[in-house]
Design an enzyme around this catalytic site. Structure first.
Site, mmCIF file in Angstrom:
data_model
loop_
_atom_site.group_PDB
_atom_site.id
_atom_site.type_symbol
_atom_site.label_atom_id
_atom_site.label_comp_id
_atom_site.label_asym_id
_atom_site.label_seq_id
_atom_site.Cartn_x
_atom_site.Cartn_y
_atom_site.Cartn_z
ATOM 1 N N LYS A 52 0.838 -1.205 0.000
ATOM 2 C CA LYS A 52 0.000 0.000 0.000
ATOM 3 C C LYS A 52 0.873 1.256 0.000
ATOM 4 C CE LYS A 52 -3.677 -2.582 2.273
ATOM 5 N NZ LYS A 52 -4.476 -2.864 3.472
ATOM 6 N N GLN A 96 -4.496 -1.801 9.854
ATOM 7 C CA GLN A 96 -4.411 -3.116 9.215
ATOM 8 C C GLN A 96 -4.930 -4.214 10.146
ATOM 9 O OE1 GLN A 96 -3.621 -3.525 6.027
ATOM 10 N NE2 GLN A 96 -3.676 -5.737 6.001
ATOM 11 N N ASP A 119 -10.997 2.369 4.110
ATOM 12 C CA ASP A 119 -11.213 0.923 3.998
ATOM 13 C C ASP A 119 -12.697 0.613 3.745
ATOM 14 O OD1 ASP A 119 -9.039 -0.853 4.151
ATOM 15 O OD2 ASP A 119 -8.824 -0.561 6.313
#
Ligand code: GUN
Length: 293
Positions: A52, A96, A119
Site C-alpha cells: 500500500k 491493518q 477501507d
C-alpha cells in the site's frame, strides 16, 4: 478463455491516478495523504501494508506508516486513531487487520471517522453503500467491480454465485452486484459454510466468485461451461523451492477450471493487485471531499 489481468489493469489505473496527482500538484492543490497503522509483526500484514505504501509512492500520494508493537493497549491505539481523526493533513487512514486478540477490532472500526475510513469498514460506509449513497467501498469488492468494468463483462440479468459471506468481501459484493447499477443487476446467490449441496449452486453460476479462503476448493465439476470465474483466495502454502518460502494458492483449481471459463482471474495477478487501487481511489475521493460533501 480470457485471463482477467489484474496486474495490468491495476497498472493502468495507477498511471491515471498518477496523472491526476500531477495535475493537482500543478494547480497547487492538496496532495492526497494516506496513513496506516500496523500493529505487531504478522508477515502477511507487513507485506500488504508495504504494498500500500509503495503504491502511494508510485502515484505521488503522501503516506505515513505507524508501526506499533503487539503489546500496545487498546486505549493507546484508540488515542492514535483520535489524533488522525482530527488531523486535517491526513485525508484517510487504515488500521491493518487482524489485530492482536486483546484489541477489539469492532471498537477500532467504530473509532475511525467515517469521512476518513478509506477501507469502507465503518457501519456508516456499509450503510451508505447498501442504500446506494456515496460511500467508501471496501478494497476487494471495489477492485472486482473495476475488473468487471474494464473487461466489459455483462452483469445485468446474470446469475452471480458468491461463495463466502465475510463482512469485507462476500456480503458487500452480494449487495453491490444485486443493486440497480452498472456493474450490477445480477441475481445473486450468497453461499457459505452452512450451504447444503454447494456444487448445485456453483454449477448454475454465470459469474462465480470464490471468496472462502480454502485453497483449490472449486473444481471443474463445480463450474458451468462458459462461466466468469473470479478467485479472491490467496492462501500461503509452504514451498521450500521458493525464495519467500511459500507459494500463493487461490480458492479455484485453476488448471482444471480455466479451460471451461469465458473469463478467469489468475492467482497471483488477478484480484490481489486490484485491491490496492480501491484504497488509492478512496483516498483521492477523501482528499477531494467527494463522498461526504
Ligand atoms: N486485512 C486484510 N485485508 C485488509 C484490508 O483491506 N484493510 C485492512 N485494514 N486490513 C486488512
Amino acid at each position: 478463455m480470457v485471463l482477467l489481468d489484474g496486474k495490468k489493469t491495476a497498472e493502468e489505473i495507477k498511471n491515471a491516478i498518477r496523472q491526476e496527482v500531477e495535475d493537482i500538484k500543478n494547480r497547487g492543490g492538496k496532495i492526497p495523504h494516506l496513513a496506516a497503522i500496523l500493529v505487531g509483526n504478522d508477515g502477511a500484514s507487513e507485506t500488504y501494508v508495504a504494498g500500500k505504501v509503495k503504491a502511494c509512492e508510485y502515484v505521488g500520494f503522501r503516506s505515513t506508516l505507524l508501526k506499533m508493537t503487539a503489546d500496545i493497549s487498546e486505549p493507546q491505539l484508540l488515542e492514535q486513531i483520535q489524533k488522525w481523526n482530527e488531523d486535517p493533513d491526513i485525508d484517510g487512514f487504515i488500521v491493518q487487520m487482524p489485530l492482536p486478540a486483546h484489541i477489539d477490532e469492532r471498537k477500532v472500526t467504530l473509532a475511525i471517522r467515517p469521512e476518513k475510513d478509506v477501507d469502507g469498514f465503518h457501519p456508516m460506509n456499509v450503510g451508505r453503500m447498501t442504500l446506494g449513497l456515496p460511500a467508501y467501498v471496501p478494497a476487494t469488492p471495489f477492485g472486482i467491480l473495476q475488473l468487471i468494468k474494464k473487461y466489459g463483462i455483462q452483469t445485468a440479468g446474470r446469475h452471480c454465485v458468491i461463495v463466502g459471506r465475510s463482512n469485507i468481501v462476500g456480503t458487500p459484493l452480494s449487495i453491490l452486484l444485486s443493486r440497480n447499477a452498472e456493474p450490477g443487476n445480477c441475481t445473486v446467490t450468497l453461499c457459505h459454510s452452512r450451504t447444503k449441496d454447494l456444487a448445485y449452486y456453483t454449477s448454475r453460476a454465470d459469474i462465480l466468485i470464490a471468496a472462502l479462503g480454502k485453497p483449490e476448493f472449486i473444481t471443474a465439476s463445480m463450474v458451468k461451461e462458459g462461466a466468469v470465474v473470479i478467485d479472491v483466495g490467496i492462501t500461503r502454502i509452504a514451498d521450500s523451492s521458493k525464495k519467500s518460502g511459500f507459494t500463493l494458492k487461490g480458492d479455484v483449481k485453476f488448471n482444471e477450471v480455466a479451460h471451461r471459463c469465458s473469463y478467469i482471474t489468475p492467482v497471483p495477478g488477478g484480484v490481489g493487485p486490484m485491491t490496492v487501487i480501491a484504497l488509492l481511489m478512496n483516498t483521492l475521493h477523501a482528499c477531494k471531499k467527494e463522498i461526504y460533501s
